[in-house]
Enzyme design. Structure first.
Site, PDB file in Angstrom:
ATOM      1  NE  ARG A 111      -0.497  -1.845  10.484  1.00  0.00           N
ATOM      2  CZ  ARG A 111      -0.223  -2.778   9.650  1.00  0.00           C
ATOM      3  NH1 ARG A 111       0.258  -4.000  10.145  1.00  0.00           N
ATOM      4  NH2 ARG A 111      -0.163  -2.429   8.402  1.00  0.00           N
ATOM      5  CD  GLU A 150       5.013  -3.410   6.577  1.00  0.00           C
ATOM      6  OE1 GLU A 150       4.119  -2.749   6.873  1.00  0.00           O
ATOM      7  OE2 GLU A 150       5.213  -4.090   5.610  1.00  0.00           O
ATOM      8  CD  GLU A 307       3.916  -8.783   6.180  1.00  0.00           C
ATOM      9  OE1 GLU A 307       3.278  -8.145   5.404  1.00  0.00           O
ATOM     10  OE2 GLU A 307       4.304  -8.332   7.267  1.00  0.00           O
ATOM     11  CD1 TRP A 315      -2.510  -3.090   2.212  1.00  0.00           C
ATOM     12  CD2 TRP A 315      -1.709  -1.811   0.841  1.00  0.00           C
ATOM     13  NE1 TRP A 315      -1.507  -3.733   1.977  1.00  0.00           N
ATOM     14  CE2 TRP A 315      -0.571  -2.703   0.875  1.00  0.00           C
ATOM     15  CE3 TRP A 315      -1.114  -0.469   0.118  1.00  0.00           C
ATOM     16  CZ2 TRP A 315       0.443  -2.895   0.452  1.00  0.00           C
ATOM     17  CZ3 TRP A 315      -0.010  -0.803  -0.717  1.00  0.00           C
ATOM     18  CH2 TRP A 315       1.025  -1.723  -0.615  1.00  0.00           C
ATOM     19  CD  GLU A 355      -3.849  -5.605   7.727  1.00  0.00           C
ATOM     20  OE1 GLU A 355      -3.717  -6.451   8.304  1.00  0.00           O
ATOM     21  OE2 GLU A 355      -2.858  -4.944   7.219  1.00  0.00           O
ATOM     22  CE1 TYR A 357     -14.684  -8.318   2.901  1.00  0.00           C
ATOM     23  CE2 TYR A 357     -14.324  -5.844   3.241  1.00  0.00           C
ATOM     24  CZ  TYR A 357     -14.943  -7.024   3.353  1.00  0.00           C
ATOM     25  OH  TYR A 357     -16.455  -6.971   3.927  1.00  0.00           O
ATOM     26  CG  HIS A 358      -4.138  -8.282   2.984  1.00  0.00           C
ATOM     27  ND1 HIS A 358      -3.520  -9.580   2.586  1.00  0.00           N
ATOM     28  CD2 HIS A 358      -3.389  -7.086   2.808  1.00  0.00           C
ATOM     29  CE1 HIS A 358      -2.254  -9.049   2.306  1.00  0.00           C
ATOM     30  NE2 HIS A 358      -2.085  -7.940   2.193  1.00  0.00           N
TER      31      HIS A 358
HETATM   32  C1  GLA Z   1       2.211  -5.003   5.898  1.00  0.00           C
HETATM   33  C2  GLA Z   1       2.252  -5.440   7.542  1.00  0.00           C
HETATM   34  C3  GLA Z   1       1.025  -6.429   7.700  1.00  0.00           C
HETATM   35  C4  GLA Z   1      -0.132  -6.258   6.796  1.00  0.00           C
HETATM   36  C5  GLA Z   1       0.311  -6.156   5.244  1.00  0.00           C
HETATM   37  C6  GLA Z   1      -0.908  -5.908   4.613  1.00  0.00           C
HETATM   38  O1  GLA Z   1       3.165  -5.449   5.277  1.00  0.00           O
HETATM   39  O2  GLA Z   1       3.243  -5.768   7.912  1.00  0.00           O
HETATM   40  O3  GLA Z   1       0.748  -6.573   8.930  1.00  0.00           O
HETATM   41  O4  GLA Z   1      -0.864  -5.079   7.289  1.00  0.00           O
HETATM   42  O5  GLA Z   1       1.039  -5.076   5.293  1.00  0.00           O
HETATM   43  O6  GLA Z   1      -0.790  -6.024   3.052  1.00  0.00           O
END
Ligand code: GLA
Ligand code: ZN
Length: 674
Positions: A111, A150, A307, A315, A355, A357-358
């Protein structure tokens, strides 16, 4: 004001229900209520779902998601989904995928990877943004637009190369002007035709990401890529504005992310929003500095915390859990520095891909009986109680630290004097010392007016842009204190050296000139020996990384080098200029020096600590309509005794009236109204 449509600190975050069965959403909504969640960011990565082919759009799933949220009174941050292009698009329009630094054409995958100069990406991203705006501009829950996600990374494809030539032609007008600006007489690089210009990457001028033969070209490529992505953002912005005239538009930034010039971006954003992902050992002053930078992007306007993770990331190399109380503490830290929202990635955990495990408010177990959920719900209920009273309050700082992305690029692209020099770290040294003293500090651009500040600090101001030195001179002449450091005033906007002695245009105000710059080997230090005590500066401190060998020409020497062949030469000077002073710090000092130095400068300028400093306890202030909100945050793992002063003030989270000595528990927060 950000929150005019929902007058409280918005609480919620990224929500991706297209990843699970629709019945689960009912459960989610039930738990959102329990957690006090009132906003969801949706449609962030749904482009392939809402546009299944070039000709076809299908909004039925998003309609349902939005309906359900709105019926439950959840406000919506609506993303345009263009942070990840659909697979069919990459297949049908290969120009949407990037060419990487090594010159490899990327395939579909990942992405945040669309070429910003791809005609297909520009066309279809603006189109989908417009279609979303046309369809949802009147949605009752819609409170903010979230363009893409982002933005970042660079592309080196043929379209980018072509557009880079156009960009350069616009900037320089003639090929002669470009040759001069890029100093192409070096290594026989003279260009006779725009078509001879190629992108600077590992196939041409660069290696290892930030090593380059031609700083001017590499610097301009960074400007160009940042501008190209901004152009994509602007195309979506325009497309939305055609249908949605009064809803705020943002995109989520990433703090000190190196690749985009956020000061330039912020001019196109109605509100700044950013994603805060410190690791467990990030100094709290670094996070504080980054929040202040995000606040500074729009000259002090409140920003959105778009966020953060409720518990852990996925990550990082070691994804520690946020310890009990830390999520709450860091949420208030964001507010304390100017955030008017507290939002998470993510509201529910995904169960597949990278993601899963986020951290999330709702974890894989699927119910509310978890530590993380309980902590989120407690914060949700506190934020409900706080209501709108903090909204739109501002930070009043007398100290401004200058931060500049283009300067950072130039410092980090420079070949020599030392790879150990890190711009952001040098800036942080100053912010950290001021943070430890509980002195409010703004992070400002080189364009910002200096009028409201008493002290302006420009660490490693290597690149001095047109007009900056004159602005500093005027600021100091009328009584301001200016501080800059080693490796400053060296080059212009194209990384071409200002001859006649460093620090170039800053030489006059500083009353010194630098003859040579020494780079110390790893682990080596020199000393800063104070000649005569000044304020809290006395004795000797350690310094390193770079040592400028300077001569005074009007400035007073406060400290001198303690060793090496330049022992006895000045390392800290101050120059009286008009009604003010200009300091030069010729090396990178240790923490003890920084603290004494900042205490001395604040003292000389009558800038007081918000509260008496206690190690590990951060204090900031926001105010509006003559009312002050003092935030006291204990980042320590143990309780800390803080002195709140004699006047009793109402503490907003407990409702109690507090004064005098107070035992603030580990990770505890106070918001004192006065
Ligand atoms: C970024 C992205 C999110 C996600 C988070 C994970 O901030 O914008 O989509 O991937 O990281 O920490
Ligand atoms: Zn490209």
């Amino acid at each position: 004001m950000i929150n005019n449509k929902l007058p409280k600190i918005w609480y919620g975050g990224d929500y991706n229900p297209e990843q699970w069965d629709s019945e689960i959403m009912n459960e989610d909504l039930r738990m959102f209520k329990l957690a006090g969640i009132d906003i969801a960011t949706v449609n962030v990565f749904s482009w392939a779902r809402i546009q299944p082919s070039e000709e076809k759009y299908d909004f039925s799933e998003l309609d349902q998601i939005m309906d359900k949220l709105q019926k439950d009174g959840i406000a919506i941050c609506l993303a345009t989904s263009t942070g990840a292009h659909p697979a069919w698009m990459a297949k049908r329009h290969p120009d949407v995928t990037r060419v990487d630094y090594e010159g490899r054409k990327r395939k579909f995958g990942g992405r945040h990877n669309s070429c910003p100069n791809s005609p297909a990406y520009r066309k279809y991203s603006a189109l989908i943004a417009g279609k979303l705006a046309e369809r949802y501009h009147n949605a009752p829950g819609l409170v903010v637009w979230h363009i893409s996600n982002e933005y970042g990374g660079y592309c080196y494809c043929d379209n980018c190369e072509r557009e880079f030539r156009v960009w350069a032609q616009k900037r320089y007008g003639t090929i002669d002007a470009l040759n001069k600006a890029w100093y192409t007489s070096f290594w026989g690089h003279t260009f006779y035709d725009w078509d001879e210009i190629v992108v600077p990457n590992a196939l041409s001028e660069e290696w290892a990401g930030n090593r380059t033969n031609f700083q001017s070209i590499s610097l301009d490529y960074r400007r160009f890529q940042s501008d190209s992505m901004l152009e994509c953002y602007k195309l979506e912005h325009e497309a939305i504005r055609k249908h949605s005239s009064d809803v705020l538009i943002t995109t989520n930034l990433m703090g000190t992310y190196p690749e985009l010039d956020y000061f330039k971006w912020a001019k196109e954003m109605d509100v700044v929003s950013w994603d805060n992902y410190p690791s467990i050992d990030t100094p709290f002053s670094f996070t504080g500095m980054t929040h202040s930078l995000m606040r500074g992007l729009k000259s002090g306007q409140p920003f959105m915390l778009m966020e953060q993770t409720p518990s852990q990331q996925n990550w990082q190399a070691y994804n520690a859990l946020k310890r009990p109380g830390v999520m709450r503490l860091w949420s208030y830290q964001a507010i304390a520095h100017g955030a008017d929202t507290v939002m998470f990635f993510q509201l529910r955990r995904s169960i597949g891909a990278c993601e899963k495990y986020h951290g999330a408010v709702i974890e894989h177990v699927g119910h509310e009986h978890t530590r993380v959920f309980r902590e989120c719900a407690e914060l949700g209920s506190e934020l409900q109680k706080l209501g709108g009273q903090l909204l739109d309050s501002r930070t009043e700082a007398k100290v401004g630290i200058v931060y500049d992305w283009e300067n950072r690029w130039a410092v980090e692209l420079s070949s020599g004097p030392s790879v150990a020099l890190k711009y952001v770290d040098e800036v942080h040294r100053y912010y950290e010392a001021l943070s430890e003293l509980n002195v409010a500090t703004d992070m400002i651009s080189v364009e910002e007016s200096l009028d409201k500040y008493q002290v302006v600090i420009a660490p490693v101001m290597y690149m001095v842009k047109e007009g900056f030195a004159e602005k500093v001179e005027a600021f100091v002449a009328r009584g301001g204190t200016f501080i800059t450091t080693f490796f400053s005033g060296i080059v212009n906007e194209n990384d071409i050296v200002t001859t006649g002695g460093y620090p170039g245009k800053l030489r006059k105000v500083l009353g010194i000139w630098a003859e040579e710059i020494d780079a110390l080997m790893p682990g080596k230090t020199n000393e800063m020996v104070v000649r005569a005590q000044r304020g809290e500066l006395s004795g000797s401190y350690s310094c390193g990384i770079l040592c400028d060998l300077i001569h005074t020409e009007g400035a007073e020497t406060i400290a001198e080098y303690g060793s090496d062949f330049y022992q006895g030469m000045p390392v800290l000077t101050v120059n009286g200029f008009g009604a003010g002073k200009a300091w030069y710090v010729a090396s990178s000092p240790d923490g003890a020096f920084m603290k004494s130095f900042m205490a001395t400068v604040c003292e000389e300028n009558g800038i007081a600590s918000l509260l008496p400093p206690v190690p590990g306890v951060e204090v900031t202030e926001r105010s509006k309509d003559g009312v002050s909100f003092l935030f006291v945050m204990n980042h320590n793992d143990a309780a800390a005794k803080v002195e709140l002063g004699e006047t009793a003030r109402q503490e907003l989270l407990s409702g109690e009236s507090l004064s005098g000595s107070f035992d603030l528990p580990a990770k505890g927060v106070l918001i004192l109204k006065g």
